[in-house]
Design an enzyme around this catalytic site. Structure first.
Site, PDB file in Angstrom:
ATOM      1  CD1 TRP A   9     -17.596 -18.986 -51.021  1.00  0.00           C
ATOM      2  CD2 TRP A   9     -15.851 -18.331 -49.789  1.00  0.00           C
ATOM      3  NE1 TRP A   9     -17.708 -17.629 -50.835  1.00  0.00           N
ATOM      4  CE2 TRP A   9     -16.648 -17.199 -50.086  1.00  0.00           C
ATOM      5  CE3 TRP A   9     -14.697 -18.155 -49.026  1.00  0.00           C
ATOM      6  CZ2 TRP A   9     -16.339 -15.924 -49.641  1.00  0.00           C
ATOM      7  CZ3 TRP A   9     -14.378 -16.892 -48.577  1.00  0.00           C
ATOM      8  CH2 TRP A   9     -15.191 -15.799 -48.883  1.00  0.00           C
TER       9      TRP A   9
ATOM     10  CG  ASN B 158     -17.253  -5.333 -32.787  1.00  0.00           C
ATOM     11  OD1 ASN B 158     -18.048  -5.972 -33.465  1.00  0.00           O
ATOM     12  ND2 ASN B 158     -16.566  -4.320 -33.278  1.00  0.00           N
TER      13      ASN B 158
ATOM     14  CD1 TRP C 210     -19.472   1.763 -37.535  1.00  0.00           C
ATOM     15  CD2 TRP C 210     -19.988   0.570 -39.350  1.00  0.00           C
ATOM     16  NE1 TRP C 210     -18.415   1.863 -38.421  1.00  0.00           N
ATOM     17  CE2 TRP C 210     -18.710   1.135 -39.538  1.00  0.00           C
ATOM     18  CE3 TRP C 210     -20.528  -0.220 -40.365  1.00  0.00           C
ATOM     19  CZ2 TRP C 210     -17.959   0.922 -40.701  1.00  0.00           C
ATOM     20  CZ3 TRP C 210     -19.772  -0.435 -41.529  1.00  0.00           C
ATOM     21  CH2 TRP C 210     -18.517   0.139 -41.685  1.00  0.00           C
TER      22      TRP C 210
ATOM     23  CD  GLU D  15     -18.626   0.418 -33.229  1.00  0.00           C
ATOM     24  OE1 GLU D  15     -19.117  -0.717 -33.446  1.00  0.00           O
ATOM     25  OE2 GLU D  15     -17.710   0.912 -33.931  1.00  0.00           O
TER      26      GLU D  15
ATOM     27  CD1 TRP E 238     -19.359 -14.636 -47.688  1.00  0.00           C
ATOM     28  CD2 TRP E 238     -21.119 -14.333 -46.345  1.00  0.00           C
ATOM     29  NE1 TRP E 238     -20.436 -14.321 -48.483  1.00  0.00           N
ATOM     30  CE2 TRP E 238     -21.525 -14.122 -47.683  1.00  0.00           C
ATOM     31  CE3 TRP E 238     -22.059 -14.195 -45.326  1.00  0.00           C
ATOM     32  CZ2 TRP E 238     -22.830 -13.783 -48.033  1.00  0.00           C
ATOM     33  CZ3 TRP E 238     -23.369 -13.859 -45.660  1.00  0.00           C
ATOM     34  CH2 TRP E 238     -23.740 -13.650 -47.011  1.00  0.00           C
TER      35      TRP E 238
ATOM     36  CD1 TRP F 179     -20.893 -13.187 -39.284  1.00  0.00           C
ATOM     37  CD2 TRP F 179     -19.126 -14.097 -40.304  1.00  0.00           C
ATOM     38  NE1 TRP F 179     -20.299 -14.039 -38.403  1.00  0.00           N
ATOM     39  CE2 TRP F 179     -19.213 -14.612 -38.994  1.00  0.00           C
ATOM     40  CE3 TRP F 179     -18.096 -14.528 -41.134  1.00  0.00           C
ATOM     41  CZ2 TRP F 179     -18.293 -15.548 -38.495  1.00  0.00           C
ATOM     42  CZ3 TRP F 179     -17.179 -15.453 -40.645  1.00  0.00           C
ATOM     43  CH2 TRP F 179     -17.277 -15.947 -39.342  1.00  0.00           C
TER      44      TRP F 179
END
Length: 471
Positions: A304, A339, A275, A272, A357, A380
């Site tokens: 969208w 998360n 990331w 993590e 988003w 996102w």
């Protein structure tokens, strides 16, 4: 020599390269923080995080005071005003060198460039990496390009860690007698962050407790929101009260070594941290990510939905999908979200409601106590299928089965949806029939969208992009 340390998103004295270097061979060291309330508002950051910022600045000022270092709070409403405000202050408080740790966003980088241009003839300016284990741009492919997919980036990151380890800087020694500290009060709206203790000592304590109690089992516990299995360190990392190097040191101390491969205890949490660094490196390499642009340019053409009522229902936790609604109500009340839940609600917004988003990214930033551009944007865009991700775009989370899998008894759901308190576990993830029969007039909304149909529509949206490319 008179050295000035400019604190930004690095509100700590330990493992702080700028402060460490400034105190080397310096006669005196002073510190500043430049508050930009207008920029904070423009970036859409939350009132709770602003309160947390204020409290952590107070803690930092008190720590610096024990070292004999005064912290001055300056105000420049926007980043464009920073060079003038800083130049004016320096006229009254001359310095020989300015020390700072690098920031990532394009607005911050433009601000720093303007400061460099304004001050470089007057004083030395030194900038350091206090943000990542490995400096942005230092991990590249053989052709010298930034990685666009996480897995090869992670392999290279781990190889660098094996080869060079990491450098943890100690807290500096005092340069003089302790100083008196005044109360710090920042302008702008603030919402209490009292649930989160402020300061380095609090962050270090939480890190230590997490490593002792949860690190080894993080991989098995992290996906269950009713379980206290995550680190809850993100608010401290976002403001730089805690550094990633300190996280590595805590892992190494607890496990007597760093885990380097899947299957080793503690590796899932280390992953993590990788990331986090991946998204931060991307932010530097691709400035468009700081400008509300998709990582994959072709996805800018996605059509969208403009359904404002659906967006309002999502924000308020009134979608009729219990796990989504519980997660959003938790966010609205506490400023934090687990998360796994962030992935579920982000998938729901983009793949079930087909909303942009960017709307979700902005809403999260306006509520989160740990709001941070690189991680928020990266998460996102990952969920939306527009980001740096090798997985197929047709990955769509089913909110019902996600709830069944990660909150099987409905403990988290009942905590945040009191109207479902009496619903049995076997009905909690699809409660409407039970409610209609047992509690007529209950008021919990029907699902605002049919997931199966919505999933097919989401896939069709991306398929349409391929059709356009073929023309």
């Amino acid at each position: 020599m008179r050295h000035l340390v400019w604190f930004r998103a690095d509100l700590r004295i330990a493992d702080n390269p700028a402060l460490h270097e400034a105190m080397t061979d310096a006669a005196t060291v002073s510190a500043i923080y430049i508050d930009s309330p207008g920029q904070w508002q423009q970036h859409g950051r939350s009132a709770m995080q602003r309160d947390f910022l204020s409290r952590n600045l107070q803690a930092l000022a008190e720590q610096l005071a024990t070292l004999g270092i005064p912290l001055t709070i300056l105000t420049a409403d926007s980043f464009t005003e920073v060079p003038t405000v800083l130049s004016t202050w320096l006229q009254q408080h001359p310095q020989d060198a300015l020390y700072a740790n690098r920031e990532l966003g394009i607005d911050e980088r433009r601000r720093d460039k303007a400061v460099q241009q304004a001050l470089s003839d007057q004083m030395a300016i030194r900038v350091f990496n206090g943000d990542c284990v490995f400096q942005h741009g230092s991990l590249t492919t053989r052709s010298g390009d930034m990685y666009k997919v996480f897995t090869p980036f992670a392999k290279t990151w781990l190889a660098q860690l094996r080869a060079y380890s990491y450098r943890l800087l100690p807290s500096p020694a005092a340069q003089g007698k302790p100083l008196k500290v005044e109360k710090i009060e920042l302008d702008g709206e603030q919402v209490s962050s009292a649930h989160w203790p402020a300061g380095e000592a609090a962050a270090a304590k939480r890190l230590s407790e997490f490593c002792q109690c949860h690190l080894r089992h993080y991989g098995e516990q992290r996906d269950y929101p009713a379980v206290n299995g995550t680190s809850s360190l993100s608010p401290y990392l976002a403001l730089g009260v805690l550094s990633p190097n300190q996280c590595l040191a805590a892992i190494e101390n607890e496990l007597e070594g760093l885990p380097m491969s899947r299957g080793e205890p503690g590796f899932v949490w280390l992953n993590e941290l990788i990331w986090r660094e991946f998204y931060r490196h991307l932010m530097v390499e691709f400035p468009r990510l700081s400008m509300s642009r998709a990582f994959k340019p072709d996805t800018e053409a996605l059509q969208w939905s403009q359904d404002s009522e659906a967006f309002a229902a999502w924000c308020a936790g009134q979608t009729g999908y219990p796990i989504v609604d519980a997660a959003m109500r938790c966010l609205n009340e506490t400023g934090w979200m687990h998360n796994r839940l962030r992935m579920i609600v982000a998938s729901f917004l983009t793949k079930d409601l087909h909303l942009d988003w960017r709307k979700g990214e902005a809403y999260f930033m306006s509520r989160l106590i740990d709001g941070e551009l690189a991680a928020n944007n990266g998460g996102w865009q990952w969920a939306a299928g527009t980001g740096a991700d090798a997985a197929p775009y047709f990955r769509v989370f089913n909110p019902t089965t996600q709830g069944e899998r990660f909150d099987s008894q409905g403990d988290f759901i009942r905590r945040w949806l009191p109207e479902l308190a009496e619903v049995p576990a076997r009905h909690i993830h699809s409660p409407h029939d039970w409610l209609d029969n047992q509690q007529p007039g209950h008021g919990y909304p029907k699902p605002i969208v049919d997931h199966k149909r919505a999933r097919l529509h989401a896939i069709a949206m991306f398929d349409a992009l391929k059709d356009q490319e073929a023309l």
